[in-house]
Structures are given as structure tokens and as C-alpha cells.
Design an enzyme around this catalytic site. Sequence first.
Site, PDB file in Angstrom:
ATOM      1  N   THR A 125      -8.782 -28.165   5.297  1.00 40.28           N
ATOM      2  CA  THR A 125      -9.394 -28.587   5.121  1.00 40.28           C
ATOM      3  C   THR A 125     -10.214 -26.973   6.749  1.00 40.28           C
ATOM      4  O   THR A 125      -9.708 -27.356   7.336  1.00 40.28           O
ATOM      5  CB  THR A 125     -11.149 -28.936   5.099  1.00 40.28           C
ATOM      6  OG1 THR A 125     -12.449 -28.577   5.254  1.00 40.28           O
ATOM      7  CG2 THR A 125     -11.048 -30.431   5.941  1.00 40.28           C
ATOM      8  N   ASP A 126     -11.138 -25.959   6.634  1.00 40.53           N
ATOM      9  CA  ASP A 126     -11.431 -25.026   7.604  1.00 40.53           C
ATOM     10  C   ASP A 126     -12.608 -26.194   9.150  1.00 40.53           C
ATOM     11  O   ASP A 126     -12.143 -26.066   9.654  1.00 40.53           O
ATOM     12  CB  ASP A 126     -12.342 -24.124   7.289  1.00 40.53           C
ATOM     13  CG  ASP A 126     -13.318 -23.995   6.920  1.00 40.53           C
ATOM     14  OD1 ASP A 126     -13.517 -25.298   6.077  1.00 40.53           O
ATOM     15  OD2 ASP A 126     -14.006 -23.642   6.560  1.00 40.53           O
ATOM     16  N   LYS A 157      -9.851 -36.062   7.888  1.00 35.69           N
ATOM     17  CA  LYS A 157      -8.948 -34.748   7.682  1.00 35.69           C
ATOM     18  C   LYS A 157      -8.055 -34.365   8.742  1.00 35.69           C
ATOM     19  O   LYS A 157      -7.091 -33.865   8.440  1.00 35.69           O
ATOM     20  CB  LYS A 157     -10.009 -33.512   6.876  1.00 35.69           C
ATOM     21  CG  LYS A 157     -10.536 -33.888   5.526  1.00 35.69           C
ATOM     22  CD  LYS A 157      -9.043 -34.167   4.429  1.00 35.69           C
ATOM     23  CE  LYS A 157      -8.483 -32.888   3.927  1.00 35.69           C
ATOM     24  NZ  LYS A 157      -7.816 -33.912   2.801  1.00 35.69           N
TER      25      LYS A 157
HETATM   26  P1  NAD Z   1     -13.047 -34.196  -5.229  1.00 36.35           P
HETATM   27  O1  NAD Z   1     -14.014 -35.256  -4.190  1.00 36.35           O
HETATM   28  O2  NAD Z   1     -13.653 -32.910  -6.384  1.00 36.35           O
HETATM   29  O3  NAD Z   1     -12.069 -34.652  -5.928  1.00 36.35           O
HETATM   30  C1  NAD Z   1     -10.916 -35.713  -5.342  1.00 36.35           C
HETATM   31  C2  NAD Z   1     -10.319 -36.235  -5.611  1.00 36.35           C
HETATM   32  O4  NAD Z   1      -9.257 -37.564  -5.618  1.00 36.35           O
HETATM   33  C3  NAD Z   1     -10.518 -36.739  -6.878  1.00 36.35           C
HETATM   34  O5  NAD Z   1     -10.404 -37.264  -9.074  1.00 36.35           O
HETATM   35  C4  NAD Z   1     -10.466 -38.474  -6.896  1.00 36.35           C
HETATM   36  O6  NAD Z   1     -10.511 -39.201  -7.821  1.00 36.35           O
HETATM   37  C5  NAD Z   1      -9.325 -38.234  -6.232  1.00 36.35           C
HETATM   38  N1  NAD Z   1      -9.241 -39.467  -5.073  1.00 36.35           N
HETATM   39  C6  NAD Z   1      -9.964 -39.909  -4.484  1.00 36.35           C
HETATM   40  N2  NAD Z   1      -9.554 -40.849  -3.500  1.00 36.35           N
HETATM   41  C7  NAD Z   1      -8.510 -41.612  -4.096  1.00 36.35           C
HETATM   42  C8  NAD Z   1      -7.370 -42.011  -3.791  1.00 36.35           C
HETATM   43  N3  NAD Z   1      -7.431 -43.355  -2.688  1.00 36.35           N
HETATM   44  N4  NAD Z   1      -6.240 -41.796  -4.583  1.00 36.35           N
HETATM   45  C9  NAD Z   1      -6.208 -41.497  -5.709  1.00 36.35           C
HETATM   46  N5  NAD Z   1      -6.986 -40.654  -5.826  1.00 36.35           N
HETATM   47  C10 NAD Z   1      -8.328 -40.395  -4.774  1.00 36.35           C
HETATM   48  O7  NAD Z   1     -12.518 -32.974  -3.573  1.00 36.35           O
HETATM   49  P2  NAD Z   1     -11.392 -31.765  -3.780  1.00 36.35           P
HETATM   50  O8  NAD Z   1     -13.289 -30.978  -3.923  1.00 36.35           O
HETATM   51  O9  NAD Z   1     -11.332 -31.046  -5.593  1.00 36.35           O
HETATM   52  O10 NAD Z   1     -11.223 -31.576  -2.373  1.00 36.35           O
HETATM   53  C11 NAD Z   1      -9.532 -30.998  -2.728  1.00 36.35           C
HETATM   54  C12 NAD Z   1      -9.191 -31.520  -1.759  1.00 36.35           C
HETATM   55  O11 NAD Z   1      -9.307 -30.333  -0.810  1.00 36.35           O
HETATM   56  C13 NAD Z   1      -9.810 -32.927  -0.773  1.00 36.35           C
HETATM   57  O12 NAD Z   1      -8.444 -33.087   0.554  1.00 36.35           O
HETATM   58  C14 NAD Z   1     -10.557 -31.864   0.174  1.00 36.35           C
HETATM   59  O13 NAD Z   1     -10.875 -32.152   1.111  1.00 36.35           O
HETATM   60  C15 NAD Z   1      -9.439 -30.336   0.301  1.00 36.35           C
HETATM   61  N6  NAD Z   1     -10.907 -28.897   0.459  1.00 36.35           N
HETATM   62  C16 NAD Z   1     -11.625 -28.915  -0.187  1.00 36.35           C
HETATM   63  C17 NAD Z   1     -12.027 -27.636  -0.015  1.00 36.35           C
HETATM   64  C18 NAD Z   1     -13.918 -27.708  -1.210  1.00 36.35           C
HETATM   65  O14 NAD Z   1     -14.750 -26.694  -0.945  1.00 36.35           O
HETATM   66  N7  NAD Z   1     -14.511 -28.406  -1.707  1.00 36.35           N
HETATM   67  C19 NAD Z   1     -12.440 -27.146   1.014  1.00 36.35           C
HETATM   68  C20 NAD Z   1     -10.727 -26.894   1.805  1.00 36.35           C
HETATM   69  C21 NAD Z   1     -10.617 -28.569   1.434  1.00 36.35           C
END
Ligand code: NAD
Length: 339
Positions: A125-126, A157
Site C-alpha cells: 500500500t502507499d 505492511k
Molecule cells: P480486506 O480486509 O477487504 O480483505 C482481507 C482478506 O484477507 C479477507 O478476506 C480476510 O478474511 C483475509 N485474511 C485476513 N487475515 C488472514 C489470514 N491470517 N490468513 C488468510 N486470510 C486472511 O482487504 P482489502 O481491502 O481487500 O486489501 C487486500 C490487500 O490490499 C491488503 O494486503 C491491503 O493491505 C492491500 N491494499 C488495500 C488497499 C485498499 O484501498 N483497500 C489499497 C492498497 C493496498
Amino acid sequence: MKLLITGGAGFIGSNFTFYMMEKRPEYELICLDKLTYAGNLATLTPVMGQSNFKFIWGDIADRTAVFELFEGERPDVVVNFAAESHVDRSIEDPGIFLQTNVMGTQVLLDACREYGVGRYHQVSTDEVYGDLPLDRPDLFFTEQTPLHTSSPYSASKASADLLCNAYQRTYNLPITISRCSNNYGPYQFPEKLIPLMIANALADKPLPVYGQGLNVRDWLYVEDHCAAIDLILEKGRVGQVYNIGGHNEMRNIDIVKLICKTLDKPESLITYVTDRKGHDMRYAIDPSFIHKELGWLPETTFEDGIQRTIRWYLDNQNWWEEIVSGEYQSYYERMYGNR
Ligand code: NAD
Ligand code: TYD
């Protein structure tokens, strides 16, 4: 090609699964997800019965389970979306963020080493870059910007990113990392700004804006993020970090007002509440490197993407109403009750 997608029952992971099922039907996809409060198996219903898709319930930090999975499935590529992802929850309780985001990443990296996986991609992530001041619109995050985290979430992260780099340098593990700006779109858990405001506005509930609502985020439609990751898997350079963003900076208050306008709800629902601790002021990605090197550009404008997203939440009320009736209720009370 066998692709292991961790966190595929969450927001971006599920969108990526759908994207890849459509774009690369010849791939075999395996989804590993712990199904935390943020993971929803119902989201994956459209792909559940398909012959090139398999769901495995498990924790990325559970070394025995992860190694068994790798032994049995032998994935060629791993894309790690699995994470605790909400800044406010990380402020409340950092422990699980370190456990999943740092230790879980280490377990996956170890399994990739052991089984000679061809590529490990870390979805970062940023937020690892910290924030930028509001009065310097000329500044952007590049891949060279130093890591400078603010929240337990972003610190976890950034730690995972450093581990990935260390495994690449020390063990020659073929890793890539992407750092994307804020995503929005279908299947986002309603604790995050845009779906929370849509859900509350539809229920005529207060719209809790932190501080003065002047913080700026750089919004990208989730499908554009998925396309960028697919491109990095295909053409990205091992060891490289790629920033992903579409130069779409918006103040929180302007987003909330836009949601009110689109849903024909009064702005009097907007309630200014106590600011988030350590609240980052501005995120803004310079995406010129991924554009130059891989030819990636976003396809969805914010005007179009936000209308599609609001429409999706209107058309899929069952999906999020079930979610907001469970654990989310007590979270909401804790987080917003006396704010
Ligand atoms: P989210 O919280 O919607 O989904 C996370 C998923 O991971 C869920 O399905 C959860 O059940 C699963 N999970 C959590 N802990 C776990 C574990 N120990 N083992 C297996 N599964 C597990 O998150 P998101 O918004 O979809 O983000 C996904 C990724 O993208 C993350 O790594 C986040 O840091 C990154 N990210 C998100 C954004 C954003 O705007 N949402 C932006 C940049 C990066
Ligand atoms: P969020 O969706 O939690 O993403 P992040 O903190 O990872 O950028 O929040 C986006 C912005 O919206 C952030 O500046 C905090 C703000 N915000 C509110 O003002 N009210 C809310 O209820 C939430 C959840 C967020």
C-alpha cells in the site's frame, strides 16, 4: 499455470479472482482465506463451482497448514492479498496486524522458498510512505520515497515489504511488490469510507467525518488495480516495487457530499467527529514508473467508477446488510459510539 491467491474472499482479492477468471481462463486459481470478519465466502459464489477454482479455508500464519497446501498444490505463483487492512482497527488492537501482515507474510515467503515458487507478489500500500503535506501539491510518492509509517497497519505492511526485499536479496526469491493508493468498488467491507457512507446514507444515519474532512486520498477503481497486478505478474521485473495510482486526489468531505448528492440525501447527515489518531493528511501516488515500464494506465474515471460503485451497493443490499448485522454492530458501537 497455478495461481495461489491469499485473501481472495476480501475486497480486492475477490475482485482480482473475478478479473483473472475472465482474463486468464486457462489458469488454475486457488484461494486461501481465513474468513475473518472481512472475508465473505458468499462473495465467491459466482466462481465456487468452477473446475479451475478451489477455495481453501486457512490462515497464512499457520505454518503447518500453509506448507501442507504448498506440498499438495504446488502453486507456480503466489499473490498475497491476505491482511488485516483497516487503520482504525489497527489503532484499537495492533497485535493481529503484526501476526497476519508480518508473520503471515514470512510463512508464505518460507513456503515459496521451500517449494521453488516462480513468483511471489506482495500486495502492499502507499500508506508505507506515510503522508504528504496539504500545502505541497507538487509532492508525490515515488518508488524511491523513504518508508515512513504512521499507523500500526502501515507499519505492519512496511515490515512485510522489507521482509520481501530481504528474501529476494538473501535467498534470491523472485518477489515483486506493488504499492497502490486507496481502492473503491464492489465488495468493499462497509467499514471503509466510501461503502460506510453509502450504507449510512441509505439508512439515513449520521455520516461520521473525521476531523474537518480535509484529508486527501488518491482513489483508484479496484479493477484498475487488478489489471496492474496481472501486468506485473506477466511483465514485472523481479525485485522491483511498482507504485499504482491514477492521479485522482479527493478530500474526504467532497466524497461524502458527492455520495449525499447521488443518493439524494441531505448534507445535514454529515457529522464531524473526533479525528483519527495519527491521521495521515494526504496520499498521492506518482504512477509514472509503472506506466513507462509496463504501459499500465487506469481505465475507469472517478466520475464513472463512483457511480458504478454506488449503483452496485444499491443493487446488492443483501450482500452488505448481512455483513453489517454481525460483528460489525459491536465494532461500530465501539468506534463511533462516543466519538
Ligand atoms: P480486506 O480486509 O477487504 O480483505 C482481507 C482478506 O484477507 C479477507 O478476506 C480476510 O478474511 C483475509 N485474511 C485476513 N487475515 C488472514 C489470514 N491470517 N490468513 C488468510 N486470510 C486472511 O482487504 P482489502 O481491502 O481487500 O486489501 C487486500 C490487500 O490490499 C491488503 O494486503 C491491503 O493491505 C492491500 N491494499 C488495500 C488497499 C485498499 O484501498 N483497500 C489499497 C492498497 C493496498
Ligand atoms: P479509510 O477508508 O479507512 O482508508 P485509509 O484510512 O486506509 O485511507 O479512510 C479513508 C479516509 O476517510 C481517511 O482519511 C479516514 C476518513 N474516514 C472518515 O472520515 N470517516 C470514517 O468513518 C472512515 C471509516 C474514514
